[in-house]
Design an enzyme around this catalytic site. Structure first.
Site, PDB file in Angstrom:
ATOM      1  N   SER A   1     -12.986 -15.399 -45.133  1.00 33.81           N
ATOM      2  CA  SER A   1     -13.064 -14.765 -43.815  1.00 33.81           C
ATOM      3  C   SER A   1     -14.052 -15.407 -42.847  1.00 33.81           C
ATOM      4  CB  SER A   1     -13.404 -13.275 -43.968  1.00 33.81           C
ATOM      5  OG  SER A   1     -14.678 -13.102 -44.553  1.00 33.81           O
TER       6      SER A   1
ATOM      7  N   LYS B   1     -18.180  -5.252 -40.787  1.00 32.62           N
ATOM      8  CA  LYS B   1     -18.649  -6.493 -40.177  1.00 32.62           C
ATOM      9  C   LYS B   1     -19.044  -6.272 -38.713  1.00 32.62           C
ATOM     10  CE  LYS B   1     -16.104  -9.340 -43.431  1.00 32.62           C
ATOM     11  NZ  LYS B   1     -15.054 -10.350 -43.679  1.00 32.62           N
TER      12      LYS B   1
END
Length: 345
Positions: A232, A276
């Site tokens: 990611s 996140k």
């Protein structure tokens, strides 16, 4: 009476120990950190630091005890059983190894995407695909292992994961296929029948995989991801590399984000986007790039609770009342165009 108190004390101590200290097969995910990327990347001939910050964002994961399992009810925390997390993988260490393979591929794809966008020379050498996991339904369950590299399918080489998948998809369930693989530096051949995969309804081997590559660039680029695993960080690595090789000005912007990236510069969906966003906001990011993943009606019909990364990021940003701008991107060029517009204003 005294003996009874001692027994009771032992029972209390045992319960206390098991409740607070004994791990259970359950993992807690929570917001991790926003890590500055510049110190992780070295580009040949570049000595001046970027005039701003790119940050990759992480999700922290730890094995729970009965007590810490209740952390899942805290904001932006969630829990997952070990069986769900690992799937067909035997243990958490093997899971971490798989994540490192994903990271290695992500680094290579980030270099390619950045150099392609900058119009600078690079060479990509495809070396087959890494096997990440094998499902119970696969006829290759006892033949393939995570970390194996598949080099050929029925005697034919392929350049990337998509070519491999397309070649398999063109065959029928029950067809026997032969794979040339590399394991621990040695090549060997394994064979098995294709099966109808429950997840797709299409013929397949029953494995997850990622392209194995080696990328050479001019100038050379070295990326050290440390203990961070998974795919990611691809987008953010690519943006940092692009900025260094083109001397792109950031004007002290604090840029965080997440998203996979492939050799074509396309940005893909990731997990844990809400956590996140929280990590980026804590670090003072001005901008958060998030995959602009389209959710079609077929997906919603199969998974009613399915939401896009962008929608979840927006929802999280509103919940934490952040001033950070949430910016959806489908390609590295979308992020670069957005930053260029800000710098030029």
């Amino acid at each position: 009476m005294k003996k009874r108190k001692i027994i009771k004390g032992i029972i209390y101590a045992t319960v206390f120990y098991f409740f607070f200290f004994v791990p259970i097969p359950y993992y807690i995910e929570r917001p991790g950190s926003a890590v500055e990327i510049n110190p992780l990347i070295e580009v040949e001939g570049v000595v001046e630091p970027v005039d701003g910050r790119y940050m990759l964002t992480t999700v922290e994961m730890f094995q729970a005890t009965p007590f810490t399992s209740f952390f899942q009810f805290l904001p932006f925390h969630s829990g997952v059983w070990e069986s769900q997390l690992l799937g067909q993988i035997d243990d958490y260490e093997e899971y971490r190894t798989m994540q490192r393979y994903f990271m290695s591929n992500s680094i290579d794809m980030a270099k390619v995407a950045a150099f392609e966008e900058a119009g600078l020379p690079y060479d990509i050498d495809y070396r087959g695909v890494y096997v990440m996991s094998i499902s119970d339904e696969s006829q290759f369950e006892d033949e393939l292992f995570p970390g194996d590299s598949i080099l050929e399918l029925n005697g034919e080489r392929f350049e990337n994961t998509q070519q491999f998948v397309d070649s398999v998809s063109g065959k029928d369930a029950g067809d026997t296929v032969s794979l040339l693989i590399e394991r621990d530096g040695e090549e060997l051949t394994v064979a098995g029948d294709l099966v109808v995969l429950e997840s797709t309804g299409q013929p397949g081997i029953g494995i997850t995989l990622v392209t194995r590559t080696q990328v050479e660039t001019d100038p050379t680029v070295a990326i050290n991801s440390g203990n961070i695993g998974g795919p990611s960080a691809g987008l953010m690595f690519a943006l940092e590399v692009y900025t260094q090789i083109t001397d792109f000005p950031l004007n002290n912007l604090q840029v965080a984000g997440t998203g996979t990236i492939n050799e074509f510069g396309e940005v893909g969906r990731i997990g844990g986007v809400d956590k996140k966003v929280v990590a980026a906001d804590r670090e003072g990011a001005d901008i958060f790039f998030v995959p602009d993943d389209h959710v079609d009606e077929e997906t919603i019909a199969l998974i009613p609770d399915y939401v896009s990364n962008y929608y979840l990021a927006l929802e999280t940003a509103e919940a934490i009342d952040t001033e950070m701008e949430i910016v959806p991107v489908q390609h590295i060029s979308d992020a670069i165009s957005y930053l260029d517009q800000l710098v030029g204003d």
